[in-house]
Write a protein that holds these residues in place. Structure first.
Motif, mmCIF file in Angstrom:
data_model
loop_
_atom_site.group_PDB
_atom_site.id
_atom_site.type_symbol
_atom_site.label_atom_id
_atom_site.label_comp_id
_atom_site.label_asym_id
_atom_site.label_seq_id
_atom_site.Cartn_x
_atom_site.Cartn_y
_atom_site.Cartn_z
ATOM 1 N N ARG A 90 -11.791 -7.994 4.640
ATOM 2 C CA ARG A 90 -10.712 -7.857 5.631
ATOM 3 C C ARG A 90 -10.566 -9.091 6.519
ATOM 4 N N LEU A 91 -11.686 -9.798 6.770
ATOM 5 C CA LEU A 91 -11.596 -11.002 7.591
ATOM 6 C C LEU A 91 -11.272 -12.234 6.762
ATOM 7 N N PHE A 92 -12.191 -12.631 5.871
ATOM 8 C CA PHE A 92 -12.057 -13.925 5.205
ATOM 9 C C PHE A 92 -10.976 -13.945 4.134
ATOM 10 N N THR A 93 -10.753 -12.835 3.458
ATOM 11 C CA THR A 93 -9.708 -12.814 2.439
ATOM 12 C C THR A 93 -8.336 -12.588 3.039
ATOM 13 N N HIS A 94 -8.205 -11.622 3.972
ATOM 14 C CA HIS A 94 -6.890 -11.184 4.434
ATOM 15 C C HIS A 94 -6.591 -11.474 5.906
ATOM 16 N N SER A 95 -7.552 -12.017 6.642
ATOM 17 C CA SER A 95 -7.319 -12.356 8.063
ATOM 18 C C SER A 95 -6.768 -11.179 8.850
ATOM 19 N N SER A 96 -7.412 -10.016 8.703
ATOM 20 C CA SER A 96 -6.950 -8.814 9.391
ATOM 21 C C SER A 96 -7.243 -8.827 10.886
ATOM 22 N N PHE A 97 -8.128 -9.717 11.313
ATOM 23 C CA PHE A 97 -8.422 -9.854 12.740
ATOM 24 C C PHE A 97 -8.994 -11.244 12.983
ATOM 25 N N ARG A 98 -9.079 -11.618 14.258
ATOM 26 C CA ARG A 98 -9.614 -12.927 14.633
ATOM 27 C C ARG A 98 -10.918 -12.720 15.408
ATOM 28 N N ASP A 182 -13.880 -25.187 6.058
ATOM 29 C CA ASP A 182 -14.696 -24.687 7.169
ATOM 30 C C ASP A 182 -16.155 -25.029 6.875
ATOM 31 N N ARG A 183 -16.706 -25.990 7.587
ATOM 32 C CA ARG A 183 -18.039 -26.498 7.269
ATOM 33 C C ARG A 183 -19.107 -25.414 7.318
ATOM 34 N N ALA A 184 -19.064 -24.576 8.340
ATOM 35 C CA ALA A 184 -20.094 -23.536 8.481
ATOM 36 C C ALA A 184 -20.012 -22.521 7.347
ATOM 37 N N ILE A 188 -22.675 -21.802 4.278
ATOM 38 C CA ILE A 188 -23.213 -20.471 3.972
ATOM 39 C C ILE A 188 -22.963 -20.134 2.506
ATOM 40 N N SER A 189 -21.789 -20.467 2.006
ATOM 41 C CA SER A 189 -21.455 -20.187 0.619
ATOM 42 C C SER A 189 -22.399 -20.903 -0.336
ATOM 43 N N ARG A 190 -22.744 -22.130 0.001
ATOM 44 C CA ARG A 190 -23.606 -22.927 -0.875
ATOM 45 C C ARG A 190 -25.076 -22.518 -0.770
#
Length: 336
Positions: A90-98, A182-184, A188-190
């Protein structure tokens, strides 16, 4: 012009997306094609927890399961489940909130502990799924091979987990450029392998210290690591397979996404999938009476604590616009 669905594939051909500029060398993990080593690793992380899940019933019957193991497995399950549903989805894929920056980082880490893949890879795959949902180009549609019973059974297998072994991978720089930059989040992904180790080792560490015994560590590893990961994997994959094959469809969407009530609690609200595909950026998926959506409740708490703003809550007017006409049936997926 988009053609009608092929009787051979059951999916609509769509124009290919325009290729993005070549991604930096470190923009993906392993390039645009999955290596044999990557696919082998995926197989290990599917087979081993699944074997534990299968063994869970005879183990519980023969040796039982203690309250320590139940508590550790439950906490880890819902921590990581919400990391995926609230964070990855909901956050990273669809930006449902900030969210505030600390919450953003915490959700990325919690999602990584679910062992469902690096965050940038997960988001890229899911955004591509929405772009081509149940049409040609969808990474995991159960209608991939057609609409006959044998074709659907084959498609359900593909949608559930077969697609994970596909050599072709979604271009991350094309579908998730915001996260690549987004560096952070990119860092985290890596570090996915490191977070996988943390996810595996944290339950036995807690179990061993709680019981002050090696047996407590071993049983916590079995229930809180292996069984928990396998259960969450198959619940998540069921959203791709089951929720695109069956379920109620009270809202209009361009695909065959449906609501499957019996998955609602274990999926943390994700199985109210029809509304999600009708209104992807909505922070709440379970919008009708009695539809439990713990992910939306958690977002509400974040909002009340001042940790989240600009939450995209569904309104009655918007829901009325999305409602399917009484008596109408969900048809084939329409063109984009």
């Amino acid at each position: 012009m988009t053609t009608m669905p092929s009787t051979e594939t059951g999916l609509r051909p769509v124009p290919e997306a325009q290729p993005a500029r070549e991604a930096p060398a470190d923009a993906t993990r392993g390039g645009e094609r999955a290596s044999l080593l990557q696919r082998f690793a995926i197989g290990i992380f599917i087979v081993v927890p699944f074997a534990a899940l299968v063994a869970a019933v005879p183990v519980a019957w023969g040796w039982g399961i203690g309250w320590h193991e139940i508590a550790i497995a439950t906490v880890m399950y819902f921590l990581t489940c919400h990391g995926v549903t609230v964070g990855y989805h909901r956050l990273f894929t669809h930006s449902s909130f900030r969210p505030k920056r600390p919450l953003r980082i915490a959700l990325a880490v919690a999602g990584s502990l679910a062992v469902e893949g690096p965050i940038v890879r997960w988001v890229a795959d899911h955004r591509k799924h929405h772009k081509f949902s149940d049409r040609e180009g969808d990474p995991h549609s159960p209608w991939r091979y057609g609409e006959t019973v044998p074709a659907l059974l084959r498609g359900l297998w593909w949608a559930h987990m077969g697609w994970l072994f596909d050599e072709e991978q979604t271009p991350q720089a094309q579908y998730a450029p915001d996260l690549v930059k987004d560096r952070a989040i990119h860092w985290i992904s890596r570090q996915f392998f490191a977070f996988t180790l943390v996810s595996l080792l944290l339950p036995p560490l807690v179990g061993g210290l709680w019981s002050w015994s090696w047996q407590g560590a071993v049983t916590a590893f079995f229930w809180g690591s292996l069984v928990r990961i396998a259960l969450l994997h198959h619940v998540t994959w069921s959203i791709n397979s089951i929720c695109h094959a069956v379920g109620s469809r009270p809202f209009r969407s361009r695909d065959r996404s449906g609501n499957v009530w019996w998955l609602a609690i274990l999926s943390c609200g994700e199985s109210w999938h029809n509304l999600h595909h009708a209104d992807p950026t909505s922070a709440r998926h379970g919008v009708l009476r009695g539809q439990i959506d713990s992910s939306a409740r958690l977002i509400r708490w974040f909002e009340q604590l001042g940790l989240a703003t600009d939450v995209r809550w569904p309104t009655q007017d918007r829901l009325a616009m999305k409602r399917r006409e009484p008596g109408s049936k969900a048809g084939r997926p329409s063109a984009a």
